[in-house]
Design an enzyme around this catalytic site. Structure first.
Site, PDB file in Angstrom:
ATOM      1  N   VAL A 191      -7.409  -1.323   1.030  1.00  0.00           N
ATOM      2  CA  VAL A 191      -8.295  -1.208  -0.137  1.00  0.00           C
ATOM      3  C   VAL A 191      -9.026  -2.531  -0.371  1.00  0.00           C
ATOM      4  O   VAL A 191     -10.164  -2.568  -0.816  1.00  0.00           O
ATOM      5  CB  VAL A 191      -7.471  -0.859  -1.412  1.00  0.00           C
ATOM      6  CG1 VAL A 191      -8.374  -0.638  -2.616  1.00  0.00           C
ATOM      7  CG2 VAL A 191      -6.600   0.357  -1.183  1.00  0.00           C
ATOM      8  N   THR A 192      -8.387  -3.639  -0.027  1.00  0.00           N
ATOM      9  CA  THR A 192      -8.987  -4.951  -0.269  1.00  0.00           C
ATOM     10  C   THR A 192      -9.832  -5.413   0.906  1.00  0.00           C
ATOM     11  O   THR A 192     -10.875  -6.015   0.727  1.00  0.00           O
ATOM     12  CB  THR A 192      -7.874  -5.986  -0.561  1.00  0.00           C
ATOM     13  OG1 THR A 192      -7.104  -5.482  -1.658  1.00  0.00           O
ATOM     14  CG2 THR A 192      -8.428  -7.344  -0.925  1.00  0.00           C
ATOM     15  N   ARG A 223      -9.568  -3.015   6.471  1.00  0.00           N
ATOM     16  CA  ARG A 223      -9.025  -2.996   7.833  1.00  0.00           C
ATOM     17  C   ARG A 223      -8.113  -1.798   8.028  1.00  0.00           C
ATOM     18  O   ARG A 223      -7.451  -1.355   7.088  1.00  0.00           O
ATOM     19  CB  ARG A 223      -8.200  -4.269   8.093  1.00  0.00           C
ATOM     20  CG  ARG A 223      -9.033  -5.510   8.169  1.00  0.00           C
ATOM     21  CD  ARG A 223      -8.154  -6.729   8.296  1.00  0.00           C
ATOM     22  NE  ARG A 223      -7.305  -6.918   7.134  1.00  0.00           N
ATOM     23  CZ  ARG A 223      -6.418  -7.889   7.024  1.00  0.00           C
ATOM     24  NH1 ARG A 223      -6.236  -8.729   8.015  1.00  0.00           N
ATOM     25  NH2 ARG A 223      -5.698  -8.024   5.939  1.00  0.00           N
ATOM     26  N   THR A 275      -5.841 -11.778   3.449  1.00  0.00           N
ATOM     27  CA  THR A 275      -6.980 -11.096   2.835  1.00  0.00           C
ATOM     28  C   THR A 275      -8.132 -12.077   2.579  1.00  0.00           C
ATOM     29  O   THR A 275      -9.191 -11.679   2.112  1.00  0.00           O
ATOM     30  CB  THR A 275      -6.554 -10.481   1.489  1.00  0.00           C
ATOM     31  OG1 THR A 275      -6.037 -11.529   0.657  1.00  0.00           O
ATOM     32  CG2 THR A 275      -5.480  -9.421   1.675  1.00  0.00           C
ATOM     33  N   HIS A 298      -4.867  -1.630  -5.530  1.00  0.00           N
ATOM     34  CA  HIS A 298      -4.108  -0.484  -6.021  1.00  0.00           C
ATOM     35  C   HIS A 298      -5.062   0.641  -6.408  1.00  0.00           C
ATOM     36  O   HIS A 298      -5.954   0.436  -7.222  1.00  0.00           O
ATOM     37  CB  HIS A 298      -3.244  -0.892  -7.222  1.00  0.00           C
ATOM     38  CG  HIS A 298      -2.218  -1.931  -6.873  1.00  0.00           C
ATOM     39  ND1 HIS A 298      -1.394  -2.518  -7.796  1.00  0.00           N
ATOM     40  CD2 HIS A 298      -1.873  -2.479  -5.676  1.00  0.00           C
ATOM     41  CE1 HIS A 298      -0.597  -3.387  -7.190  1.00  0.00           C
ATOM     42  NE2 HIS A 298      -0.887  -3.385  -5.901  1.00  0.00           N
ATOM     43  N   ALA A 315      -4.075  -7.879  -3.769  1.00  0.00           N
ATOM     44  CA  ALA A 315      -3.577  -6.521  -3.990  1.00  0.00           C
ATOM     45  C   ALA A 315      -4.755  -5.560  -4.093  1.00  0.00           C
ATOM     46  O   ALA A 315      -5.844  -5.949  -4.497  1.00  0.00           O
ATOM     47  CB  ALA A 315      -2.769  -6.475  -5.288  1.00  0.00           C
ATOM     48  N   ASP A 359       0.807  -1.221   0.000  1.00  0.00           N
ATOM     49  CA  ASP A 359       0.000   0.000   0.000  1.00  0.00           C
ATOM     50  C   ASP A 359       0.841   1.272   0.000  1.00  0.00           C
ATOM     51  O   ASP A 359       0.464   2.286   0.591  1.00  0.00           O
ATOM     52  CB  ASP A 359      -0.969   0.010   1.199  1.00  0.00           C
ATOM     53  CG  ASP A 359      -1.809  -1.245   1.251  1.00  0.00           C
ATOM     54  OD1 ASP A 359      -2.217  -1.715   0.182  1.00  0.00           O
ATOM     55  OD2 ASP A 359      -2.054  -1.755   2.355  1.00  0.00           O
ATOM     56  N   GLY A 364       0.022   1.816  -7.270  1.00  0.00           N
ATOM     57  CA  GLY A 364      -0.983   2.071  -8.301  1.00  0.00           C
ATOM     58  C   GLY A 364      -0.811   3.463  -8.889  1.00  0.00           C
ATOM     59  O   GLY A 364      -0.842   3.645 -10.108  1.00  0.00           O
ATOM     60  N   LYS A 365      -0.580   4.432  -8.015  1.00  0.00           N
ATOM     61  CA  LYS A 365      -0.434   5.811  -8.471  1.00  0.00           C
ATOM     62  C   LYS A 365       0.831   5.975  -9.329  1.00  0.00           C
ATOM     63  O   LYS A 365       0.798   6.639 -10.369  1.00  0.00           O
ATOM     64  CB  LYS A 365      -0.375   6.728  -7.249  1.00  0.00           C
ATOM     65  CG  LYS A 365      -0.328   8.183  -7.602  1.00  0.00           C
ATOM     66  CD  LYS A 365      -0.253   9.003  -6.339  1.00  0.00           C
ATOM     67  CE  LYS A 365       0.421  10.320  -6.611  1.00  0.00           C
ATOM     68  NZ  LYS A 365       0.736  11.036  -5.405  1.00  0.00           N
ATOM     69  N   GLY A 390       5.360  12.207  -3.546  1.00  0.00           N
ATOM     70  CA  GLY A 390       3.900  12.292  -3.610  1.00  0.00           C
ATOM     71  C   GLY A 390       3.366  13.228  -2.534  1.00  0.00           C
ATOM     72  O   GLY A 390       3.765  13.147  -1.372  1.00  0.00           O
TER      73      GLY A 390
END
Ligand code: GDP
Ligand code: IMO
Ligand code: MG
Length: 432
Positions: A306-307, A310, A155, A63, A61, A35, A39-40, A420
């Protein structure tokens, strides 16, 4: 087989020298516990890529990509699928839950992702995650909790059990699904037999026809992409170095190689064809799962999986682990994400070394019991107490933030190429 031709490339029959390696793939990898914002970074680089690939992991994953204020989350699809000019490839090293794949595509289509099925290629050698793998994943977690009083916090996407089937050589691959269905059913029965707990009905056949047009021989596709007409290849790592089955904090890891080797084995890319390796690290540290939460970073950083949804545990940036990730991956540059989350802090600490029994140790301990005993040595920096979210170039950053970044860069010994300062595509300062 004609043994004389074994060292020659299949496509052309021409001899190739070692210096004439062909294209080099750019690889983006997580340098912490996941994380980090891969993705970005992939989304940013994908605008200039012809093929964007996933090489390992599955829909464990998550993303996130934010484009024009719209947030997309990808689990199995490469994040580069957003770029309508590039092809997305799911390589042989990925484990695919077919209902999950199509659900994800359809969900994103509703958000505006057009024509994704036509741009997706799936390797015929990729292994299939069945629903029962997911059920078994959950049962194993319950069992661990009951037996040992703690679990891994997976997950529950069936990743461990699916890679177990692959390693046991009873797994089923995409090429099996598209072959003779009777044969597939028989192999499936043998597979379920190994997992004595559940025997659900076989339901994946309904996906076979939808999947068929996407499936190719991934090795040959990659060979052509490397040696045919020049293609820009981008590999999107999933999970991260500290979750790697070999190098991570075992057993609290995932079941694949999330470090650079995974790009070779999961796509059929020879090591000589690996080019830039970009490590992605947050400006602090997180880990999904159980444990104490650094409340401020967690809340400001929206640190929620994201998945799984949590809360992620948060702490100061640990440079020992980023250096360790660099030892394994040989990063050519780093993307440092989420600097903006630190904007409000009075002071910021960075872990720079581990001590065991009062003495600095040069390595990252393999044994979790030893790891729990290490004492972290910190450097403390004054906070910049300035909103950095509108910064678009190096000079827009406060001097104290620049110091923090330069310190990290020097300590890891790898240039920081991006910083970022927000979720969206444009919130990324490019340093060189
Ligand atoms: P991945 O799994 O490595 O792709 O990362 P995730 O998408 O799971 O988690 C990263 C989260 O941080 C996402 O919600 C991103 O939108 C967000 N994010 C990425 N980079 C930045 C950044 O520089 N600043 C802020 N504030 N958020 C970011
Ligand atoms: P991205 O690609 C964060 C963690 C899980 C669990 C352990 C094993 O979004 O960075 P698994 O389901 O893989 O067997 O779970 O690994 N984990 C991740 N944590 N980001 C990820 O992926 C992760 N993928 C797996 O939380 O602790
Ligand atoms: Mg994620």
């Amino acid at each position: 087989m004609n043994h004389k031709n074994m060292n020659q490339p299949a496509a052309t029959g021409q001899k190739r020298s070692r210096n004439d390696a062909g294209n080099k793939a750019t690889v983006v990898l997580g340098a912490q516990w996941g994380d980090e914002g891969k993705g970005k970074v992939v989304d940013l680089l994908a605008t200039d890529a012809d093929v964007v690939c996933r090489c390992q992991g599955g829909n464990n994953a998550g993303h996130t990509v934010v484009v024009d204020g719209k947030e997309y989350d990808f689990h199995l699809l490469p994040s580069g699928i957003i770029n309508s000019k590039s092809i997305s490839l799911i390589g042989n090293g990925v484990v695919i839950h077919l209902p999950g794949l199509f659900e994800e595509g359809d969900k994103n289509e509703k958000k505006g992702l057009k024509g994704w099925e036509k741009r997706l290629i799936v390797s015929d050698r990729a292994h299939i995650v069945f629903d029962f793998h997911q059920v078994v994943d959950g049962l194993q977690e319950t069992e661990r909790q009951a037996q040992e009083g703690k679990n891994i916090g997976t997950t529950k996407k069936g990743i461990g059990p699916a890679y177990s089937s692959k390693a046991s050589r009873t797994g089923l691959r995409v090429c099996d699904l598209l072959g003779d269905f009777k044969d597939f059913s028989m192999k499936f029965k043998n597979l379920v037999h190994q997992f004595q707990s559940m025997y659900p009905a076989l339901t994946v056949d309904e996906y076979a026809e939808r999947l068929r047009p996407m499936v190719r021989d991934g090795v040959y596709y990659m060979y052509e992409a490397l040696h045919g007409s020049p293609k820009k290849i981008l590999v999107e790592g999933a999970n991260a170095a500290l979750l790697d089955i070999d190098f991570g904090t075992y057993p609290f890891v995932t079941s694949s190689n999330c470090t650079v080797g995974g790009a070779c084995t999961g796509l059929g890319i020879p090591p000589l064809n690996i080019g830039d390796v970009f490590g992605v690290s947050k400006a602090y540290t997180t880990r999904v799962g159980i444990g104490a939460v650094g409340e401020l970073l967690q809340t400001r950083g929206h640190e929620v999986g994201v998945t799984t949804g949590r809360k992620r545990r948060c702490g100061w940036l640990d440079l020992v682990i980023v250096r360790y990730a660099h030892m394994i991956n040989g990063f050519t540059a780093i993307a440092l994400t989420k600097l903006d989350i630190l904007d409000v802090l009075d002071e910021i600490k960075v872990g720079v070394a581990y001590k065991l029994n009062g003495k600095r140790i040069p390595h990252f301990p393999a044994n979790m019991d030893v790891l729990h005993k290490v004492e972290v040595e910190y450097e403390t920096f004054p906070g910049w107490k300035t909103d950095t979210s509108a910064a678009r170039k190096w000079n827009d950053l406060p001097a104290k933030a620049q110091n923090y970044i330069r310190f990290i860069e020097n300590h890891i010994g790898v240039p920081i190429k991006w910083v970022g300062v927000g979720k969206s595509r444009e919130c990324m300062i490019q340093m060189f």
